[in-house]
Design a protein around this motif. Structure first.
Motif, short mmCIF file in Angstrom:
data_model
loop_
_atom_site.label_atom_id
_atom_site.label_comp_id
_atom_site.label_asym_id
_atom_site.label_seq_id
_atom_site.Cartn_x
_atom_site.Cartn_y
_atom_site.Cartn_z
N MET A 9 0.92 -1.24 -0.24
CA MET A 9 -0.02 0.18 -0.34
C MET A 9 0.79 0.95 0.25
SD MET A 9 -3.31 -1.23 2.25
CE MET A 9 -3.04 -2.14 3.13
N ASN A 10 1.97 1.39 0.96
CA ASN A 10 3.17 2.20 0.63
C ASN A 10 3.51 2.78 -0.75
OD1 ASN A 10 2.31 2.85 3.01
ND2 ASN A 10 4.25 1.83 4.38
N THR A 11 3.33 1.65 -1.56
CA THR A 11 4.56 1.42 -3.07
C THR A 11 3.27 2.30 -3.54
OG1 THR A 11 6.10 -0.23 -2.40
CG2 THR A 11 4.98 0.74 -4.52
N LEU A 12 1.74 1.72 -3.58
CA LEU A 12 0.69 2.55 -4.18
C LEU A 12 0.77 3.59 -4.01
CD1 LEU A 12 -1.51 -0.32 -4.72
CD2 LEU A 12 -0.17 0.36 -6.21
N THR A 13 0.54 4.11 -2.38
CA THR A 13 0.69 5.58 -1.97
C THR A 13 1.39 7.04 -3.13
OG1 THR A 13 1.82 5.85 -0.43
CG2 THR A 13 -0.26 5.32 -0.55
N LYS A 14 2.33 6.42 -3.36
CA LYS A 14 3.36 7.58 -4.66
C LYS A 14 2.57 7.01 -5.55
CE LYS A 14 7.55 5.63 -2.52
NZ LYS A 14 8.04 4.08 -1.82
N LYS A 15 1.46 6.29 -6.50
CA LYS A 15 1.46 7.05 -7.77
C LYS A 15 -0.03 7.17 -7.47
CE LYS A 15 -0.21 3.86 -11.64
NZ LYS A 15 -0.82 2.75 -11.55
N TYR A 16 -0.66 6.99 -6.53
CA TYR A 16 -2.22 7.26 -5.96
C TYR A 16 -1.49 8.72 -4.96
CZ TYR A 16 -3.78 3.91 -8.59
OH TYR A 16 -4.18 2.89 -9.73
N ALA A 17 -2.71 9.77 -4.38
CA ALA A 17 -2.96 9.97 -3.82
C ALA A 17 -4.01 10.18 -2.41
CB ALA A 17 -3.55 11.79 -4.57
N VAL A 18 -3.60 9.23 -2.17
CA VAL A 18 -4.20 8.90 -0.73
C VAL A 18 -3.24 8.50 0.80
CG1 VAL A 18 -4.56 6.33 -1.14
CG2 VAL A 18 -5.91 7.47 0.03
N ASP A 19 -3.31 8.57 1.90
CA ASP A 19 -2.98 7.91 3.41
C ASP A 19 -3.50 7.16 3.72
OD1 ASP A 19 -1.23 10.62 3.09
OD2 ASP A 19 -2.47 11.57 3.63
N VAL A 20 -2.98 5.98 3.90
CA VAL A 20 -3.50 4.84 4.18
C VAL A 20 -2.69 4.23 5.60
CG1 VAL A 20 -3.57 2.42 3.54
CG2 VAL A 20 -3.41 3.95 1.63
N ALA A 21 -3.61 3.69 6.59
CA ALA A 21 -2.95 3.26 7.54
C ALA A 21 -3.49 2.01 8.09
CB ALA A 21 -3.70 4.88 8.70
N VAL A 22 -3.01 0.95 8.04
CA VAL A 22 -3.56 -0.20 8.73
C VAL A 22 -3.12 -0.03 10.04
CG1 VAL A 22 -2.54 -2.58 8.31
CG2 VAL A 22 -3.19 -0.73 6.34
N SER A 23 -3.65 -0.42 10.72
CA SER A 23 -3.60 -0.56 12.55
C SER A 23 -3.08 -2.06 13.07
CB SER A 23 -4.51 0.13 12.79
OG SER A 23 -5.01 -0.34 14.97
N SER A 24 -2.53 -2.15 14.34
CA SER A 24 -2.07 -3.38 14.15
C SER A 24 -3.45 -4.12 15.88
CB SER A 24 -1.08 -3.50 15.32
OG SER A 24 0.44 -3.13 14.04
N GLU A 25 -3.87 -3.16 15.66
CA GLU A 25 -4.54 -3.68 17.06
C GLU A 25 -6.46 -3.62 16.40
OE1 GLU A 25 -3.41 -0.09 17.36
OE2 GLU A 25 -1.60 -0.81 17.97
N GLU A 26 -6.45 -3.34 15.32
CA GLU A 26 -7.89 -3.51 14.67
C GLU A 26 -7.86 -5.06 14.17
OE1 GLU A 26 -10.93 -1.43 14.16
OE2 GLU A 26 -10.12 -0.35 15.83
N ASN A 27 -6.66 -4.80 13.87
CA ASN A 27 -5.97 -6.60 12.44
C ASN A 27 -5.42 -6.84 13.59
OD1 ASN A 27 -7.20 -6.10 9.74
ND2 ASN A 27 -5.53 -4.62 10.47
N GLN A 28 -5.70 -8.15 14.66
CA GLN A 28 -5.50 -8.97 15.74
C GLN A 28 -4.98 -10.26 15.35
OE1 GLN A 28 -3.76 -8.72 18.36
NE2 GLN A 28 -3.76 -6.57 18.72
N SER A 29 -6.07 -10.73 13.96
CA SER A 29 -6.64 -12.19 13.29
C SER A 29 -7.13 -11.73 12.04
CB SER A 29 -7.81 -12.22 14.40
OG SER A 29 -9.15 -11.96 14.90
N ILE A 30 -5.85 -11.48 11.22
CA ILE A 30 -6.45 -11.29 9.95
C ILE A 30 -7.37 -12.55 9.18
CG2 ILE A 30 -5.62 -10.70 7.42
CD1 ILE A 30 -3.78 -9.24 9.06
N VAL A 31 -6.10 -14.01 9.60
CA VAL A 31 -6.67 -14.77 9.23
C VAL A 31 -7.68 -15.17 9.24
CG1 VAL A 31 -5.63 -17.58 8.32
CG2 VAL A 31 -4.04 -15.16 8.79
N GLU A 32 -8.28 -15.33 10.76
CA GLU A 32 -9.39 -15.74 11.17
C GLU A 32 -10.56 -15.18 11.09
OE1 GLU A 32 -6.68 -15.28 12.96
OE2 GLU A 32 -5.78 -17.43 13.74
N ASP A 33 -10.48 -13.63 10.92
CA ASP A 33 -11.94 -13.08 10.79
C ASP A 33 -11.62 -12.46 9.09
OD1 ASP A 33 -11.80 -12.20 13.32
OD2 ASP A 33 -10.74 -10.56 12.66
N GLY A 34 -10.53 -12.95 8.39
CA GLY A 34 -10.68 -12.80 6.87
C GLY A 34 -11.48 -11.74 6.18
#
Length: 105
Positions: A31-56
């Motif tokens: 996502m950080n690489t893509l923000t060089k091409k697209y004008a957007v700020d992206v945040a991926v919170s560790s707290e919000e994403n505790q169990s990515i695989v289990e949650d899907g």
């Protein structure tokens, strides 16, 4: 803007080969690489994403949006297949996730 990346069945099978920290690192990097091409700020919170695989689901927050968000996530979906395919071998990956905008609580 809050976005949930809901993994498809094949996407869930692919991310099952990773631990949570690896997935956070991979998605942040791409996502950080893509923000060089697209004008957007992206945040991926560790707290919000505790169990990515289990949650899907990977939860992402966008701000300062001055681009086509659908195009951003389409390109991310294409790019993210590279590291996922390396772990699953010869398996074919179609759509890895579907980006869905969610309302803030």
């Amino acid at each position: 803007m809050n976005i949930h990346l809901n993994f498809t069945n094949k996407g869930q099978a692919a991310i099952a080969n990773f631990n949570n920290d690896e997935l956070l690192e991979i998605f942040r990097r791409y996502m950080n690489t893509l923000t060089k091409k697209y004008a957007v700020d992206v945040a991926v919170s560790s707290e919000e994403n505790q169990s990515i695989v289990e949650d899907g689901v990977l939860k992402v927050e966008l701000s300062n949006i001055d681009c086509n968000v659908d195009a951003f996530f389409r390109e991310l979906g294409t790019d993210i297949k590279v590291p996922l395919k390396k772990r699953i071998g010869d398996g074919k990956l179609d759509n890895v996730f579907k980006a869905v905008q969610v309302k803030a609580n």
